[in-house]
Scaffold this motif. Sequence first.
Motif, PDB file in Angstrom:
ATOM      1  N   THR A 178       0.868  -1.174   0.000  1.00 41.52           N
ATOM      2  CA  THR A 178       0.000   0.000   0.000  1.00 41.52           C
ATOM      3  C   THR A 178       0.904   1.223   0.000  1.00 41.52           C
ATOM      4  O   THR A 178       2.077   1.129   0.332  1.00 41.52           O
ATOM      5  CB  THR A 178      -0.887   0.069   1.251  1.00 41.52           C
ATOM      6  OG1 THR A 178      -0.033   0.105   2.388  1.00 41.52           O
ATOM      7  CG2 THR A 178      -1.820  -1.119   1.352  1.00 41.52           C
ATOM      8  N   PHE A 179       0.340   2.383  -0.365  1.00 41.32           N
ATOM      9  CA  PHE A 179       1.142   3.609  -0.327  1.00 41.32           C
ATOM     10  C   PHE A 179       1.494   3.922   1.117  1.00 41.32           C
ATOM     11  O   PHE A 179       0.669   3.779   2.018  1.00 41.32           O
ATOM     12  CB  PHE A 179       0.353   4.780  -0.899  1.00 41.32           C
ATOM     13  CG  PHE A 179       0.304   4.768  -2.383  1.00 41.32           C
ATOM     14  CD1 PHE A 179       1.463   4.864  -3.125  1.00 41.32           C
ATOM     15  CD2 PHE A 179      -0.904   4.678  -3.044  1.00 41.32           C
ATOM     16  CE1 PHE A 179       1.419   4.863  -4.496  1.00 41.32           C
ATOM     17  CE2 PHE A 179      -0.955   4.677  -4.413  1.00 41.32           C
ATOM     18  CZ  PHE A 179       0.202   4.768  -5.149  1.00 41.32           C
ATOM     19  N   GLY A 180       2.700   4.379   1.328  1.00 44.87           N
ATOM     20  CA  GLY A 180       3.070   4.856   2.651  1.00 44.87           C
ATOM     21  C   GLY A 180       3.274   3.753   3.659  1.00 44.87           C
ATOM     22  O   GLY A 180       3.366   4.007   4.840  1.00 44.87           O
ATOM     23  N   ASP A 181       3.320   2.518   3.203  1.00 40.37           N
ATOM     24  CA  ASP A 181       3.568   1.422   4.118  1.00 40.37           C
ATOM     25  C   ASP A 181       4.986   0.932   3.865  1.00 40.37           C
ATOM     26  O   ASP A 181       5.318   0.511   2.764  1.00 40.37           O
ATOM     27  CB  ASP A 181       2.546   0.298   3.847  1.00 40.37           C
ATOM     28  CG  ASP A 181       2.698  -0.842   4.822  1.00 40.37           C
ATOM     29  OD1 ASP A 181       3.551  -0.705   5.719  1.00 40.37           O
ATOM     30  OD2 ASP A 181       1.980  -1.836   4.698  1.00 40.37           O
ATOM     31  N   MET A 225      -2.412  -1.233  -3.451  1.00 39.97           N
ATOM     32  CA  MET A 225      -1.592  -1.235  -4.655  1.00 39.97           C
ATOM     33  C   MET A 225      -1.302  -2.664  -5.126  1.00 39.97           C
ATOM     34  O   MET A 225      -1.412  -2.966  -6.309  1.00 39.97           O
ATOM     35  CB  MET A 225      -0.285  -0.499  -4.360  1.00 39.97           C
ATOM     36  CG  MET A 225       0.421  -0.039  -5.587  1.00 39.97           C
ATOM     37  SD  MET A 225      -0.602   1.137  -6.471  1.00 39.97           S
ATOM     38  CE  MET A 225       0.269   1.228  -7.989  1.00 39.97           C
ATOM     39  N   GLY A 226      -0.930  -3.525  -4.215  1.00 41.49           N
ATOM     40  CA  GLY A 226      -0.562  -4.893  -4.593  1.00 41.49           C
ATOM     41  C   GLY A 226      -1.713  -5.600  -5.280  1.00 41.49           C
ATOM     42  O   GLY A 226      -1.552  -6.212  -6.338  1.00 41.49           O
ATOM     43  N   LEU A 253       2.914  11.643  -3.575  1.00 37.36           N
ATOM     44  CA  LEU A 253       4.001  12.238  -2.799  1.00 37.36           C
ATOM     45  C   LEU A 253       4.454  11.297  -1.684  1.00 37.36           C
ATOM     46  O   LEU A 253       5.636  11.238  -1.357  1.00 37.36           O
ATOM     47  CB  LEU A 253       3.555  13.579  -2.199  1.00 37.36           C
ATOM     48  CG  LEU A 253       3.314  14.692  -3.210  1.00 37.36           C
ATOM     49  CD1 LEU A 253       2.859  15.959  -2.513  1.00 37.36           C
ATOM     50  CD2 LEU A 253       4.575  14.971  -4.006  1.00 37.36           C
ATOM     51  N   VAL A 254       3.510  10.564  -1.108  1.00 38.91           N
ATOM     52  CA  VAL A 254       3.865   9.593  -0.072  1.00 38.91           C
ATOM     53  C   VAL A 254       4.793   8.546  -0.682  1.00 38.91           C
ATOM     54  O   VAL A 254       5.819   8.189  -0.112  1.00 38.91           O
ATOM     55  CB  VAL A 254       2.604   8.913   0.503  1.00 38.91           C
ATOM     56  CG1 VAL A 254       2.983   7.701   1.334  1.00 38.91           C
ATOM     57  CG2 VAL A 254       1.815   9.897   1.355  1.00 38.91           C
TER      58      VAL A 254
END
Lengths: 309, 441
Positions: A54-57, A274-275, B88-89
């Motif tokens: 995931t984003f930010g993970d 995302m995955g 951006l993250v």
Amino acid sequence: MTENKIKKPFSFKRFIYNDNTVGYIFALPFILGFLGFSLVPMITSLVYSFTDMTFGDDEIQFIGFGNFIKLFQDEVFLKSVRVTFKYVIISVPMKLTFALLVAFLLTRKSRLVTLYRSLYYVPSLVGGSVAVALVWRQIFARRGLFNVVWTDLFGADAKVNWFGGNGKLAIYPLILMSVWQFGSSMIIFAAGLKEIPESYYEAAMIDGANGFHRFFKITLPCLSPIILYNLIMQTISAFMVFTQAKIITEGGPNNETMMYALYVYNTAISYDRMGYACAMSWVMLVIMVIITLIIFKTSKKWVFSEADS
Amino acid sequence: MKKKILALLMAATMVLSLAACGGKKTDEPKASTSAEEKVTLRMAWWGSQTRHDRTVQVIQMYMKDHPNVKIEYEFFSFDDYFTKLKTLVASDNVWDVFQLGGNFPDYMSKIYFLNDFIKDGTIDTSKISDAYLKITQDTDGNQIGISNGLNTYGIAYDVDMFKAAGVPLPTETWTWDDYADAARKIKKATGHFGTSSFTSSEFAAGCTTYIGQQGKLGEFGFFNLDLTGMGFTDPQMLAPYIQMRADLIKEGASPDAGAEMEITNIENDFLVTGEAGMTWVAVNQFPTIYDICQAQGRTLALATLPRVTKDGNAGSKIQSSQMLCVSKDSKHKKEAAEFISWFQNSTECNNVLLGERGIPVNEDVRVALQASANAGQKIMYDYVTLVGTFKTPEKVNVLSPAGQDQVVDLYRNYIQQVVSGEITASKAAELTYKAGQSLFK
């Protein structure tokens, strides 16, 4: 330059003046773009499709085929596959028929033909744009242009709730929009029609063939390689339909217009998975490869090639 | 030969310029706290045009007072903001100061806790009560950000349309039955929708509130308090609410999916366009639509959320509309915190912002704004005060877990399936519950 078989020591000068070097350097912008924007992202997405990214993970875990197994239990995913197939199966043949028809009509020798061709091409120019999708959304809204005209003609009860109700109608405005953008296939058909020698028709006419015969016995077979090309290109692009669904219906109502690409986008961006979304796009690639292969394999049966006869 | 060299040179330039585009490294100067050095802060937010105008104005005020700080700002609509934020993250390049709402758990990895800045006084919290600091803390008590304003949900309604339909005006303790009844009568009398549905509010204001209203005070919530699972065990608790929503849609008293799509923001909600009697609002949106309707000669009022039973829980929660956070990627965290402190505490600054993001948390600022409030804003202040008097559980959860968007989409879809008769409301409740549960697996 004469060939020199003796191996010479490496020299920078010779390297830089070499034809191949120049060629590669000119091709470099493409090569870099291909690597940076196509190949590397594709490989990355393949890797992601086996993770729970995931984003930010920061902790990405490999979960094997977990995403792919989950896909087949996901009701929205299965519905999106059904809806996308429905869209492709209806829109592509209609679009090609329409394009061929208009191209055929415009083979006549008239000075206005070029003008007409350009006019019919305009929808394809503005085609994928968000602006047209927005207009479409307005036209088919509850009080949009369509319903104004329709209720004027058939009375207030005839009002059609395209994007509401049980949602079964919602896909048709999207299909209509795609059919309306028949321009690029039309241009290719028109070019193909020009290639058919006039003598074929003359010979057939002497033998007493009518217009109907001439179209089905001469035009269609001679045009079949072009039809194959258009069919494949349009099928692939129809599978990737996104803008219309995103702008006009947002996939609703009741996911009746949840196109495959839109669901991939929602999963990746809105739901932050995302995955899972990467796994979905790889399944899509496989589906499209299979469909294209089927079209190619069957084409031997119906595509006429002059070299064979 | 010369031609070849020239061609080669041109190709090389092309490649170089391409590389220059791609390879821009974030080689900004090292972090420094010395006052003389020029500091550039990047900031972003989402919102309406009014918000953009006012925020840009206060940023310019701040830069004038702090010549060493330069603020580069970007603003977006809600959806675009989060699309941009996610990219951006992924690239570790989040704005120094950025706005987040209740969905912040998605971005936890990028939020720099403000605990130390509050301790050392960089952020002045002397005029912000502990309760209001708490609404932007995580479950471990870390300060995620400072709230831009207090907010709560309500139902905005058109007074004249209620009167025309002969429906009694909503009271503080009206029930969902009264609500549905009013919607039907308005539909019957005026032909318009009884209740509109600005969709982003409906799940929070209707569905989750409905769960909290049942049982003893604080017994249930849609999600549990530490966001590790569901806050109720019997999916059927949702069923009556889903049935009501589906019935209203079926009878034309509430917009169906197609009509709902025509609502793109609160300013063109059917209530505002005069085609509906009620709608859900987050109360910071109320002054804006009040003004618009006043200009059309209509009067709006604000009702509390209906209850399950007359003497049951109110279920309303006062929460943070959004907050300003400092990002972990920031090279100037201290300066970013200083700006946030000024943004939330300065009366001068908030006299420009005028509580457009919600009711300010700073006491002095709130008093100053209340004194100069116009009619719509006054209704909003009174409403929040009223909701503040309702009995609330000791601990409430005003946050949403990561991935909630998918649950909301599924929930809305199940309602549509109930409308079209594909499934029953009880099945829809079960499926919604299952969708919620799957977030925690």
